[in-house]
Design a protein around this motif. Structure first.
Motif, short mmCIF file in Angstrom:
data_model
loop_
_atom_site.label_atom_id
_atom_site.label_comp_id
_atom_site.label_asym_id
_atom_site.label_seq_id
_atom_site.Cartn_x
_atom_site.Cartn_y
_atom_site.Cartn_z
N LEU A 182 -3.45 14.04 7.72
CA LEU A 182 -2.44 13.10 8.18
C LEU A 182 -3.08 11.89 8.85
CD1 LEU A 182 0.47 12.21 8.62
CD2 LEU A 182 0.52 13.64 10.68
N ALA A 183 -4.15 12.11 9.58
CA ALA A 183 -4.83 10.99 10.26
C ALA A 183 -5.29 9.95 9.26
CB ALA A 183 -6.02 11.51 11.06
N ASP A 184 -5.81 10.39 8.12
CA ASP A 184 -6.30 9.44 7.12
C ASP A 184 -5.17 8.82 6.30
OD1 ASP A 184 -8.93 9.76 7.91
OD2 ASP A 184 -9.32 11.36 6.45
N GLN A 185 -4.03 9.49 6.21
CA GLN A 185 -2.89 8.94 5.47
C GLN A 185 -2.02 8.03 6.33
OE1 GLN A 185 -0.93 12.50 4.14
NE2 GLN A 185 -2.25 12.73 2.35
N TRP A 186 -2.07 8.19 7.64
CA TRP A 186 -1.14 7.55 8.57
C TRP A 186 -1.08 6.04 8.42
CZ3 TRP A 186 -1.24 4.21 12.79
CH2 TRP A 186 -0.12 4.24 13.62
N VAL A 187 -2.22 5.37 8.25
CA VAL A 187 -2.22 3.91 8.17
C VAL A 187 -1.49 3.40 6.93
CG1 VAL A 187 -4.28 3.51 9.56
CG2 VAL A 187 -4.50 3.79 7.10
N GLY A 188 -1.35 4.23 5.92
CA GLY A 188 -0.67 3.81 4.69
C GLY A 188 0.77 4.27 4.58
N MET A 189 1.29 4.88 5.65
CA MET A 189 2.66 5.39 5.61
C MET A 189 3.61 4.43 6.34
SD MET A 189 1.68 9.34 6.55
CE MET A 189 3.35 9.95 6.51
N PRO A 190 4.80 4.18 5.76
CA PRO A 190 5.78 3.35 6.47
C PRO A 190 6.09 3.96 7.83
CG PRO A 190 6.48 3.75 4.22
CD PRO A 190 5.28 4.63 4.47
N ASN A 191 6.29 3.08 8.82
CA ASN A 191 6.44 3.55 10.19
C ASN A 191 7.68 2.91 10.80
OD1 ASN A 191 5.97 3.95 13.08
ND2 ASN A 191 3.93 4.59 12.45
N ARG A 192 8.51 3.71 11.46
CA ARG A 192 9.76 3.21 12.06
C ARG A 192 9.58 2.65 13.46
NH1 ARG A 192 13.33 8.36 10.75
NH2 ARG A 192 11.94 8.98 12.40
N ASN A 193 8.40 2.75 14.01
CA ASN A 193 8.15 2.17 15.34
C ASN A 193 8.50 0.68 15.28
OD1 ASN A 193 6.61 0.76 17.48
ND2 ASN A 193 5.77 2.78 17.88
N LEU A 194 9.14 0.18 16.33
CA LEU A 194 9.54 -1.23 16.37
C LEU A 194 8.37 -2.17 16.12
CD1 LEU A 194 12.04 -1.26 19.37
CD2 LEU A 194 12.57 -1.39 16.93
N LEU A 195 7.20 -1.76 16.53
CA LEU A 195 6.00 -2.57 16.35
C LEU A 195 5.77 -2.89 14.87
CD1 LEU A 195 3.45 -3.73 17.77
CD2 LEU A 195 2.39 -1.51 17.36
N PHE A 196 6.04 -1.94 14.00
CA PHE A 196 5.74 -2.09 12.59
C PHE A 196 6.93 -2.58 11.76
CE2 PHE A 196 3.16 1.51 14.20
CZ PHE A 196 1.95 0.86 14.21
N GLY A 197 8.13 -2.42 12.26
CA GLY A 197 9.31 -2.88 11.54
C GLY A 197 9.46 -2.28 10.16
N GLY A 198 9.12 -1.00 10.01
CA GLY A 198 9.26 -0.32 8.72
C GLY A 198 8.07 -0.50 7.80
N LYS A 199 7.14 -1.36 8.16
CA LYS A 199 5.93 -1.56 7.35
C LYS A 199 4.91 -0.48 7.68
CE LYS A 199 6.41 -6.55 7.52
NZ LYS A 199 5.81 -7.80 8.01
N THR A 200 3.87 -0.45 6.91
CA THR A 200 2.78 0.47 7.21
C THR A 200 1.90 -0.13 8.30
OG1 THR A 200 1.25 -0.49 5.60
CG2 THR A 200 2.75 1.23 4.79
N PRO A 201 1.24 0.70 9.07
CA PRO A 201 0.27 0.17 10.04
C PRO A 201 -0.81 -0.69 9.38
CG PRO A 201 0.79 2.42 10.58
CD PRO A 201 1.43 2.15 9.25
N LEU A 202 -1.19 -0.33 8.16
CA LEU A 202 -2.16 -1.14 7.43
C LEU A 202 -1.63 -2.55 7.18
CD1 LEU A 202 -4.85 -1.52 5.97
CD2 LEU A 202 -3.79 -0.52 3.93
N ALA A 203 -0.39 -2.64 6.71
CA ALA A 203 0.23 -3.96 6.48
C ALA A 203 0.31 -4.75 7.78
CB ALA A 203 1.61 -3.80 5.86
#
Length: 145
Positions: free
Chosen positions: A100-121
């Motif tokens: 999961l740690a290695d996949q996390w940056v490529g997964m869409p994220n609901r945190n307000l910081l990311f706005g539904g984008k991936t942490p990588l984006a």
């Protein structure tokens, strides 16, 4: 009577912060920084274009040259970027299992910081400030701040 405050004595000493303005410090750190970055890029399954962007807009030819011949001295900006990315990598591996740690940056994220984008984006669009923010978020989650 003086009421000066002092930290209690401890067997732990603060880490010496390298002065990246000195070429000798950058020479010492560059090889391990590049080695760590290329392992991180492989673990995160980064596209070469994304890896180049995370490194600050590196050209493809320079990127491939660095992969083949990492013997060089990086600039302050690039070492700082790699430092943030490796800190993010480490924090993720502390918080989550390896997969999961290695996949996390490529997964869409609901945190307000990311706005539904991936942490990588988020990092690709926001550059160095985004990397710093993400590192602080993960450090706070793991109790490091």
């Amino acid at each position: 009577m003086s009421f000066a405050y002092a930290y209690p004595l401890s067997r732990f000493e603060p880490a010496v912060v390298p002065d990246l303005n000195h070429r000798a410090s950058r020479e010492r750190l560059t090889a391990s920084a590049l080695k760590g970055f290329f392992k991180l890029a492989q673990a995160w399954q980064l596209r070469d274009e994304d890896a180049c962007t995370l490194l600050g807009g590196l050209s493809s030819s320079t990127f491939y040259e660095w992969k083949k011949k990492p013997a060089r001295v990086l600039e302050v900006d690039r070492i700082t970027r790699i430092s943030y990315l490796l800190g993010i990598y480490k924090a993720l591996h502390i918080l989550y299992g390896s997969k999961l740690a290695d996949q996390w940056v490529g997964m869409p994220n609901r945190n307000l910081l990311f706005g539904g984008k991936t942490p990588l984006a988020f990092m690709l669009e926001g550059g160095l400030p985004a990397m710093q923010t993400l590192r602080q978020l993960l450090d706070a989650r793991r109790g490091g701040m």
